[in-house]
Design a protein around this motif. Structure first.
Motif, mmCIF file in Angstrom:
data_model
loop_
_atom_site.group_PDB
_atom_site.id
_atom_site.type_symbol
_atom_site.label_atom_id
_atom_site.label_comp_id
_atom_site.label_asym_id
_atom_site.label_seq_id
_atom_site.Cartn_x
_atom_site.Cartn_y
_atom_site.Cartn_z
ATOM 1 N N ASN A 1 0.741 -1.166 -0.073
ATOM 2 C CA ASN A 1 0.163 -0.014 -0.047
ATOM 3 C C ASN A 1 0.887 1.274 -0.181
ATOM 4 N N TYR A 2 1.057 1.815 -1.169
ATOM 5 C CA TYR A 2 1.949 2.892 -1.232
ATOM 6 C C TYR A 2 1.624 4.187 -0.215
ATOM 7 N N VAL A 3 0.383 4.411 -0.100
ATOM 8 C CA VAL A 3 -0.027 5.553 0.486
ATOM 9 C C VAL A 3 0.503 5.454 2.064
ATOM 10 N N ASN A 4 0.093 4.158 2.697
ATOM 11 C CA ASN A 4 0.643 3.675 3.992
ATOM 12 C C ASN A 4 2.128 3.815 4.057
ATOM 13 N N PHE A 5 2.690 3.227 3.101
ATOM 14 C CA PHE A 5 4.135 3.196 2.971
ATOM 15 C C PHE A 5 4.829 4.327 3.036
ATOM 16 N N VAL A 6 4.220 5.608 2.301
ATOM 17 C CA VAL A 6 4.778 6.844 2.464
ATOM 18 C C VAL A 6 4.533 7.426 3.855
ATOM 19 N N GLN A 7 3.619 7.123 4.580
ATOM 20 C CA GLN A 7 3.383 7.623 5.962
ATOM 21 C C GLN A 7 4.285 7.221 6.906
ATOM 22 N N ILE A 8 4.664 5.691 6.834
ATOM 23 C CA ILE A 8 5.578 5.084 7.763
ATOM 24 C C ILE A 8 6.843 5.579 7.573
ATOM 25 N N GLN A 9 7.541 5.508 6.490
ATOM 26 C CA GLN A 9 8.699 5.784 5.992
ATOM 27 C C GLN A 9 9.033 7.223 6.192
ATOM 28 N N SER A 10 7.955 8.156 6.264
ATOM 29 C CA SER A 10 8.312 9.658 6.525
ATOM 30 C C SER A 10 8.534 9.894 7.858
ATOM 31 N N GLU A 11 7.730 9.079 8.587
ATOM 32 C CA GLU A 11 7.993 9.266 10.202
ATOM 33 C C GLU A 11 9.272 8.695 10.494
ATOM 34 N N ALA A 12 9.614 7.495 9.741
ATOM 35 C CA ALA A 12 11.020 6.852 10.088
ATOM 36 C C ALA A 12 12.146 7.725 9.850
ATOM 37 N N ALA A 13 12.132 8.574 8.524
ATOM 38 C CA ALA A 13 12.821 9.549 8.082
ATOM 39 C C ALA A 13 13.092 10.570 9.165
ATOM 40 N N VAL A 14 12.052 11.050 9.673
ATOM 41 C CA VAL A 14 12.155 12.058 10.594
ATOM 42 C C VAL A 14 12.588 11.815 11.804
ATOM 43 N N ARG A 15 12.396 10.712 12.347
ATOM 44 C CA ARG A 15 13.172 10.057 13.636
ATOM 45 C C ARG A 15 14.580 9.813 13.451
ATOM 46 N N PHE A 16 15.070 9.425 12.208
ATOM 47 C CA PHE A 16 16.376 9.174 11.883
ATOM 48 C C PHE A 16 17.021 10.641 11.645
ATOM 49 N N LEU A 17 16.513 11.666 11.404
ATOM 50 C CA LEU A 17 17.034 12.974 11.083
ATOM 51 C C LEU A 17 17.241 13.493 12.525
ATOM 52 N N ALA A 18 16.349 13.260 13.320
ATOM 53 C CA ALA A 18 16.438 14.107 14.576
ATOM 54 C C ALA A 18 17.268 13.331 15.501
ATOM 55 N N SER A 19 17.537 11.983 15.490
ATOM 56 C CA SER A 19 18.538 11.382 16.353
ATOM 57 C C SER A 19 20.111 11.431 15.932
ATOM 58 N N SER A 20 19.914 12.003 14.456
ATOM 59 C CA SER A 20 21.280 12.304 13.774
ATOM 60 C C SER A 20 21.902 13.777 14.236
ATOM 61 N N HIS A 21 20.955 14.659 14.493
ATOM 62 C CA HIS A 21 21.391 15.928 14.763
ATOM 63 C C HIS A 21 21.091 16.407 16.094
ATOM 64 N N ALA A 22 21.845 17.486 16.555
ATOM 65 C CA ALA A 22 21.658 18.049 17.943
ATOM 66 C C ALA A 22 20.375 19.137 17.601
ATOM 67 N N TYR A 23 19.694 19.279 18.777
ATOM 68 C CA TYR A 23 18.641 20.234 18.605
ATOM 69 C C TYR A 23 19.304 21.863 18.349
ATOM 70 N N ASP A 24 20.411 22.044 19.214
ATOM 71 C CA ASP A 24 21.182 23.178 19.029
ATOM 72 C C ASP A 24 22.592 22.947 19.324
ATOM 73 N N ASN A 25 23.577 23.886 19.421
ATOM 74 C CA ASN A 25 24.943 23.587 19.413
ATOM 75 C C ASN A 25 25.347 24.137 20.807
ATOM 76 N N MET A 26 24.237 24.161 21.824
ATOM 77 C CA MET A 26 24.880 24.753 23.322
ATOM 78 C C MET A 26 25.807 23.614 23.950
ATOM 79 N N GLU A 27 25.321 22.641 23.730
ATOM 80 C CA GLU A 27 26.063 21.401 24.403
ATOM 81 C C GLU A 27 27.368 21.090 23.592
#
Length: 284
Positions: free
Chosen positions: A134-160
């Protein structure tokens, strides 16, 4: 599986033939000339109708023949193909995916809330229908996975981490490019092309938001104080240099120290300084 074009013919002539055959079969039936000839003509009209399909703008029709992929029709209008083809319509229009806000830890382990908006459209109809369930459901799940990967690969800011060059908060344009690249790699399997992806929500989680706000305020105060002190020291140096160069007054080291102290208090103080007139000397 890759998409291939299917050639179809205009359906207006076949529509006319189908209507004429249908009317002819009805006329022969009312004329009581038997049931065989009217039945055959009626069957021909139904076969002609089965091969007719309407394709709207930015729409495609995927055709299969006994489970075998034949091709995709993208010509707009009334088209006619083999009546035995199984036809599946699929939209080629751009679609918006407004991702839900998810909680994830950034590169430094801080819990944050993040969400993204993705604009996507089907680029390869064969992959969209046959390579994923189901390509519509595939887009939804993979988009959330991509956002999670992006967030875990970068810091929120550079204060630390002051050496961090790309952060989720400060480098929005570059972060969006990284998100688009990650989505293109993940969604290419489903024949989907990402035209735009942007972070729509970014914040610290409520349980640490207060502490992070205090840290940001403290960092801002320290940075402002640093600039004030640097400017004040520069002004004191300029004042002493000009006084000595013009010979306005001769100051020993102790008087210089007192003057520097007074100037720094005046320049670096948060409130207005009330002047105090000294009627004596520095030593009395």
């Amino acid at each position: 599986m890759n998409e291939k074009q299917l050639t179809s013919v205009s359906g207006y002539l076949f529509m006319l033939l189908a209507v004429l055959c249908l009317l002819g079969s009805v006329g022969l039936a009312f004329a009581r000339l038997g049931f065989v000839l009217p039945g055959i003509i009626f069957l021909i009209s139904m076969i002609l109708f089965m091969g007719i399909t309407v394709i709207n703008p930015n729409e495609a029709v995927v055709c299969t023949f006994f489970g075998d992929y034949v091709g995709t029709m993208k010509q707009n209008g009334l088209r006619w193909v083999n009546p035995l083809y199984v036809k599946t319509k699929i939209s080629l229009r751009a679609r918006n995916l407004n991702g839900q806000t998810i909680k994830v830890n950034d590169k430094m382990g801080n819990p944050i809330e993040i969400a993204a908006v993705v604009v996507w459209q089907v680029a390869d109809t064969a992959r969209a229908l046959f390579d994923v369930d189901n390509y519509v459901n595939f887009v939804q799940i993979q988009s959330e996975a991509a956002v999670r990967f992006l967030a875990s690969s970068h810091a929120y800011d550079n204060m630390e981490d002051e050496h961090e060059t790309v952060t989720l908060r400060d480098n929005t344009g570059q972060i969006n490019k990284f998100l688009e690249q990650e989505l293109d790699e993940r969604l290419g399997q489903a024949g989907v092309r990402v035209t735009e992806a942007r972070i729509s929500h970014l914040a610290y989680s409520p349980e640490i938001a207060g502490a992070m706000l205090q840290r940001q305020q403290a960092t801002a105060v320290v940075s402002a104080r640093k600039q004030i002190v640097e400017g004040a020291v520069g002004m004191v140096e300029m004042a002493l240099e000009r006084l000595e160069r013009k010979g306005v007054v001769q100051l020993d080291e102790e008087r210089k120290a007192a003057m520097v102290s007074n100037l720094l208090v005046v320049l670096c103080g948060e409130k207005s300084v009330s002047p105090v007139v000294n009627a004596g000397t520095l030593y009395t």
